[in-house]
Design a protein around this motif. Structure first.
Motif, PDB file in Angstrom:
ATOM      1  N   CYS A 245      17.981  52.670  37.693  1.00 55.88           N
ATOM      2  CA  CYS A 245      18.000  51.744  36.566  1.00 55.88           C
ATOM      3  C   CYS A 245      18.620  50.421  37.008  1.00 55.88           C
ATOM      4  O   CYS A 245      19.751  50.402  37.481  1.00 55.88           O
ATOM      5  N   PRO A 246      17.928  49.287  36.892  1.00 55.02           N
ATOM      6  CA  PRO A 246      18.441  48.027  37.418  1.00 55.02           C
ATOM      7  C   PRO A 246      19.519  47.385  36.557  1.00 55.02           C
ATOM      8  O   PRO A 246      20.204  46.491  37.016  1.00 55.02           O
ATOM      9  N   LEU A 247      19.655  47.803  35.280  1.00 50.57           N
ATOM     10  CA  LEU A 247      20.672  47.168  34.448  1.00 50.57           C
ATOM     11  C   LEU A 247      22.080  47.418  34.979  1.00 50.57           C
ATOM     12  O   LEU A 247      22.865  46.484  35.121  1.00 50.57           O
ATOM     13  N   PRO A 248      22.465  48.676  35.291  1.00 49.75           N
ATOM     14  CA  PRO A 248      23.785  48.850  35.922  1.00 49.75           C
ATOM     15  C   PRO A 248      23.894  48.125  37.254  1.00 49.75           C
ATOM     16  O   PRO A 248      24.967  47.635  37.612  1.00 49.75           O
ATOM     17  N   GLN A 249      22.782  48.039  38.012  1.00 48.76           N
ATOM     18  CA  GLN A 249      22.838  47.326  39.279  1.00 48.76           C
ATOM     19  C   GLN A 249      23.102  45.838  39.056  1.00 48.76           C
ATOM     20  O   GLN A 249      23.911  45.231  39.743  1.00 48.76           O
ATOM     21  N   ALA A 250      22.428  45.241  38.081  1.00 46.32           N
ATOM     22  CA  ALA A 250      22.665  43.839  37.782  1.00 46.32           C
ATOM     23  C   ALA A 250      24.090  43.625  37.286  1.00 46.32           C
ATOM     24  O   ALA A 250      24.730  42.611  37.602  1.00 46.32           O
ATOM     25  N   PHE A 251      24.600  44.570  36.502  1.00 47.30           N
ATOM     26  CA  PHE A 251      25.972  44.462  36.003  1.00 47.30           C
ATOM     27  C   PHE A 251      26.966  44.488  37.157  1.00 47.30           C
ATOM     28  O   PHE A 251      27.901  43.678  37.209  1.00 47.30           O
ATOM     29  N   LEU A 252      26.774  45.402  38.106  1.00 45.05           N
ATOM     30  CA  LEU A 252      27.701  45.516  39.232  1.00 45.05           C
ATOM     31  C   LEU A 252      27.557  44.352  40.207  1.00 45.05           C
ATOM     32  O   LEU A 252      28.549  43.831  40.723  1.00 45.05           O
ATOM     33  N   ALA A 253      26.305  43.932  40.463  1.00 45.43           N
ATOM     34  CA  ALA A 253      26.075  42.885  41.459  1.00 45.43           C
ATOM     35  C   ALA A 253      26.421  41.512  40.910  1.00 45.43           C
ATOM     36  O   ALA A 253      27.315  40.824  41.420  1.00 45.43           O
ATOM     37  N   LEU A 254      25.713  41.082  39.866  1.00 45.25           N
ATOM     38  CA  LEU A 254      25.904  39.729  39.352  1.00 45.25           C
ATOM     39  C   LEU A 254      27.149  39.614  38.489  1.00 45.25           C
ATOM     40  O   LEU A 254      27.756  38.539  38.418  1.00 45.25           O
ATOM     41  N   GLY A 255      27.544  40.692  37.825  1.00 46.34           N
ATOM     42  CA  GLY A 255      28.715  40.632  36.958  1.00 46.34           C
ATOM     43  C   GLY A 255      30.010  40.889  37.692  1.00 46.34           C
ATOM     44  O   GLY A 255      30.857  39.999  37.838  1.00 46.34           O
ATOM     45  N   VAL A 256      30.176  42.114  38.215  1.00 42.47           N
ATOM     46  CA  VAL A 256      31.463  42.509  38.806  1.00 42.47           C
ATOM     47  C   VAL A 256      31.685  41.853  40.166  1.00 42.47           C
ATOM     48  O   VAL A 256      32.723  41.210  40.402  1.00 42.47           O
ATOM     49  N   THR A 257      30.719  41.994  41.080  1.00 41.61           N
ATOM     50  CA  THR A 257      30.931  41.501  42.447  1.00 41.61           C
ATOM     51  C   THR A 257      31.060  39.988  42.485  1.00 41.61           C
ATOM     52  O   THR A 257      31.953  39.439  43.146  1.00 41.61           O
ATOM     53  N   PHE A 258      30.169  39.288  41.782  1.00 40.68           N
ATOM     54  CA  PHE A 258      30.270  37.824  41.797  1.00 40.68           C
ATOM     55  C   PHE A 258      31.542  37.370  41.092  1.00 40.68           C
ATOM     56  O   PHE A 258      32.175  36.388  41.507  1.00 40.68           O
ATOM     57  N   GLY A 259      31.955  38.055  40.025  1.00 39.36           N
ATOM     58  CA  GLY A 259      33.201  37.690  39.360  1.00 39.36           C
ATOM     59  C   GLY A 259      34.406  37.845  40.264  1.00 39.36           C
ATOM     60  O   GLY A 259      35.306  36.998  40.279  1.00 39.36           O
ATOM     61  N   LEU A 260      34.436  38.935  41.042  1.00 42.42           N
ATOM     62  CA  LEU A 260      35.545  39.125  41.990  1.00 42.42           C
ATOM     63  C   LEU A 260      35.551  38.031  43.054  1.00 42.42           C
ATOM     64  O   LEU A 260      36.607  37.488  43.398  1.00 42.42           O
ATOM     65  N   GLY A 261      34.378  37.711  43.593  1.00 40.61           N
ATOM     66  CA  GLY A 261      34.305  36.685  44.634  1.00 40.61           C
ATOM     67  C   GLY A 261      34.694  35.313  44.129  1.00 40.61           C
ATOM     68  O   GLY A 261      35.481  34.594  44.776  1.00 40.61           O
ATOM     69  N   SER A 262      34.166  34.920  42.980  1.00 40.27           N
ATOM     70  CA  SER A 262      34.497  33.597  42.446  1.00 40.27           C
ATOM     71  C   SER A 262      35.969  33.518  42.041  1.00 40.27           C
ATOM     72  O   SER A 262      36.588  32.453  42.143  1.00 40.27           O
ATOM     73  N   GLY A 263      36.561  34.632  41.602  1.00 40.37           N
ATOM     74  CA  GLY A 263      37.981  34.628  41.292  1.00 40.37           C
ATOM     75  C   GLY A 263      38.845  34.408  42.521  1.00 40.37           C
ATOM     76  O   GLY A 263      39.907  33.776  42.437  1.00 40.37           O
ATOM     77  N   CYS A 264      38.401  34.909  43.673  1.00 42.68           N
ATOM     78  CA  CYS A 264      39.170  34.727  44.911  1.00 42.68           C
ATOM     79  C   CYS A 264      39.221  33.262  45.350  1.00 42.68           C
ATOM     80  O   CYS A 264      40.238  32.801  45.880  1.00 42.68           O
ATOM     81  N   VAL A 265      38.132  32.522  45.156  1.00 41.35           N
ATOM     82  CA  VAL A 265      38.099  31.132  45.637  1.00 41.35           C
ATOM     83  C   VAL A 265      38.548  30.136  44.584  1.00 41.35           C
ATOM     84  O   VAL A 265      38.744  28.956  44.890  1.00 41.35           O
ATOM     85  N   PHE A 266      38.721  30.572  43.341  1.00 47.84           N
ATOM     86  CA  PHE A 266      39.019  29.637  42.251  1.00 47.84           C
ATOM     87  C   PHE A 266      40.366  28.949  42.451  1.00 47.84           C
ATOM     88  O   PHE A 266      40.473  27.724  42.310  1.00 47.84           O
ATOM     89  N   VAL A 267      41.407  29.717  42.784  1.00 47.45           N
ATOM     90  CA  VAL A 267      42.748  29.137  42.929  1.00 47.45           C
ATOM     91  C   VAL A 267      42.819  28.134  44.081  1.00 47.45           C
ATOM     92  O   VAL A 267      43.310  27.014  43.891  1.00 47.45           O
ATOM     93  N   PRO A 268      42.342  28.457  45.307  1.00 48.10           N
ATOM     94  CA  PRO A 268      42.368  27.428  46.354  1.00 48.10           C
ATOM     95  C   PRO A 268      41.594  26.173  45.978  1.00 48.10           C
ATOM     96  O   PRO A 268      41.986  25.059  46.328  1.00 48.10           O
ATOM     97  N   GLY A 269      40.491  26.343  45.241  1.00 51.88           N
ATOM     98  CA  GLY A 269      39.671  25.192  44.901  1.00 51.88           C
ATOM     99  C   GLY A 269      40.388  24.181  44.027  1.00 51.88           C
ATOM    100  O   GLY A 269      40.190  22.969  44.178  1.00 51.88           O
TER     101      GLY A 269
END
Length: 546
Positions: A245-269
């Motif tokens: 089912c691609p909905l959980p995949q989209a949630f994990l990929a675009l939602g969780v993973t991208f949110g974690l990555g963008s949160g890591c770079v937000f403070v230095p930026g």
């Protein structure tokens, strides 16, 4: 600089403020290392030969002097921090007094002490370069960080429309909006949690990890359409095969993973740029934060132009390659100039004992709860409630983002005269009124005007809160913890708001009025609370600059 005081070519170190780095050692360590190996080699070479009684006495005298030198170096070493910042280490080794002990340094004259009294005791914001190639390269790097992190988040309206119409037509708008909501929530929450890691000196590690997660997220999002059971699985009432089912995949990929990555770079930026500027800090930070809106416009254009031609998977991969290239620039050019005086606390319980700060945090969270609803629903509204073509309906989101660019610059400039909290309360009230006026929009022209005005006023609701928190904080040593708590609460508001609006919107019948009312009431309530925070801090006097 915190941790390094430069006074008349003399360097004094404050161990509480140094930055630990495993590859840098102090000058005393190097002197002790060199003296030990050269000294032991000399003694060994002398003992290896024939020697007379005179040579024995000379050797004993040399050994006593050698022991005295080693003991002196050990005493110097005990007073020196083990780890130094890279900039402090370079200045220490190149200083004319680096190789001299305190007893050997020439005393300062009376005139020198008077001139030094006028100099800052430490390298602070007043000693910032305030320009130059290196400083503006930090602005470029910070611009690209927000270009990718907030730019992709502001683009989620395009993903929302594509998921609703093409990939997950049987899923509710509320379920699909959880993907973007969790992305924004993690961006703010992880950004506040990584503050202490940034303070410890792991800036480049955060940027590399965050950039990798963002690129990896987009590449994995592009793969979710390769399963041929996409439609059948999502049309079923209950999905028992989560692997397909691609909905959980989209949630994990675009939602969780991208949110974690963008949160890591937000403070230095956002943190590095401000340390390189003093007089032109507002301009530099404004250019940096405008990257979020400009990134949204660019990624929206890429999505709209490429998706019909090369398909959704390769369109998302192209966006991933853009993130990779621009993140490489940020990693290459960004470098922290000063180290903080200490580790930032994650939580400051005493802050909530202050009524103005508590009212601000609640109002700011409610503001984030309602502000981003048009950014998620504008394309779907234009297609369902106006006569706009599919192409024009898609570009309403770009109009919102472009107007938001001015909304992040102009109110910040005016806030220097009125006070950031006063300007924020006024912009929130105007945004709430505009959101309720959305109910009367039924034409293309009217929706264009709404998008321009809403983007202009709502942009300040993202750019002004840091300055507002600073105006509510008397002790700026606690500012980092207060900012982190305020944005963490704002993340929870962002997490809740868009899914609730998705429940209130009915895509089948084209009813949006419930979601619009929720948007307007939420932002108006936020404006009221922000005004209450301003009154609790400085009273009703319009002359008070808060």
């Amino acid at each position: 600089m915190d941790g390094l005081q430069v006074v008349n070519s003399k360097v004094s170190l404050q161990p509480a403020a140094v930055c630990r780095h495993p590859l840098l050692v102090s000058a005393s360590h190097i002197r002790l290392f060199v003296l030990y190996f050269f000294g032991t080699g000399l003694i060994a070479s002398v003992c290896d030969r024939r020697y007379s009684p005179n040579r024995i006495s000379v050797l004993n005298s040399a050994s006593r002097r050698w022991s005295h030198v080693l003991n002196q170096e050990k005493r110097d070493l005990a007073r020196t921090p083990v780890w130094l910042p890279r900039s402090a280490y370079v200045r220490l080794m190149t200083s004319p007094s680096a190789g001299r002990r305190d007893s050997e340094k020439a005393p300062k004259s009376h005139d020198d002490s008077q001139s030094l009294a006028q100099q800052p005791a430490a390298l602070s914001a007043s000693a910032a370069p305030d320009g130059g190639a290196r400083a503006w390269l930090q602005v470029l790097g910070g611009f690209f960080i927000l270009f990718n992190s907030w730019g992709i988040f502001n683009t989620y309206g395009a993903f929302q429309t594509y998921y609703e119409q093409e990939l997950f037509p049987s899923s509710s708008a509320s379920a699909i909006s959880w993907i973007g909501s969790i992305q924004g929530f993690l961006l703010l929450l992880v950004g506040s949690l990584t503050g202490p890691i940034f303070d410890m000196g792991y800036t480049r590690v955060l940027m590399i990890v965050g950039s990798f997660l963002m690129v990896f997220s987009l590449m994995m999002t592009s793969l979710s359409t390769q399963y041929y059971e996409v439609r059948a699985c999502c049309k079923a009432e209950r999905c028992n095969n989560l692997r397909m089912c691609p909905l959980p995949q989209a949630f994990l990929a675009l939602g969780v993973t991208f949110g974690l990555g963008s949160g890591c770079v937000f403070v230095p930026g956002v943190a590095i740029v401000s340390t390189y500027f003093n007089k032109r800090r507002g301009l530099a930070v404004g250019i940096t934060t405008s990257g979020s809106s400009i990134g949204s416009v660019v990624y929206l254009s890429v999505f709209h132009q490429l998706q019909p031609r090369i398909g959704f998977p390769w369109t998302v991969r192209v966006m991933g390659f853009i993130v990779l290239a621009t993140s490489a620039v940020s990693i290459a050019v960004m470098q922290r100039r000063i180290a903080p005086s200490g580790r930032r606390r994650l939580f400051d319980a005493k802050a909530f004992a202050e009524l103005p700060y508590t009212l601000f945090c609640i109002g700011n969270a409610i503001s984030f709860m309602g502000t981003y609803i048009p950014f998620f629903e504008a394309p779907a509204f234009a297609a369902a409630r106006t006569s706009a073509s599919p192409t024009l309906a898609f570009y309403f989101l770009a109009i919102l983002s472009a107007a938001s660019t001015l909304g992040r610059l102009l109110p910040n400039f005016l806030a220097d005269k009125t006070g950031p909290l006063t300007m924020l309360a006024g912009c929130a009230t105007a945004t709430g009124i505009l959101a309720l006026s959305w109910l009367a929009v039924h034409t293309v022209g009217g929706f264009v005007v709404f998008c321009v005005l809403y983007g202009l006023f709502s942009g300040s609701l993202v750019s002004l809160p840091p300055a507002a928190v600073a105006s509510l904080t008397d002790d700026h040593s606690r500012l980092g913890a207060r900012l982190g708590m305020a944005f963490a609460l704002a993340g929870f508001g962002l997490l809740i708001g868009n899914p609730v609006a998705g429940v209130l919107v009915d895509l089948r019948t084209g009813e949006f009025w419930k979601g619009i009312v929720f948007n307007g009431v939420a932002v108006l309530a936020a404006g009221t609370l922000l005004l209450a925070a301003r009154v609790a801090k400085a009273g009703w006097s319009p002359k008070a600059k808060v």
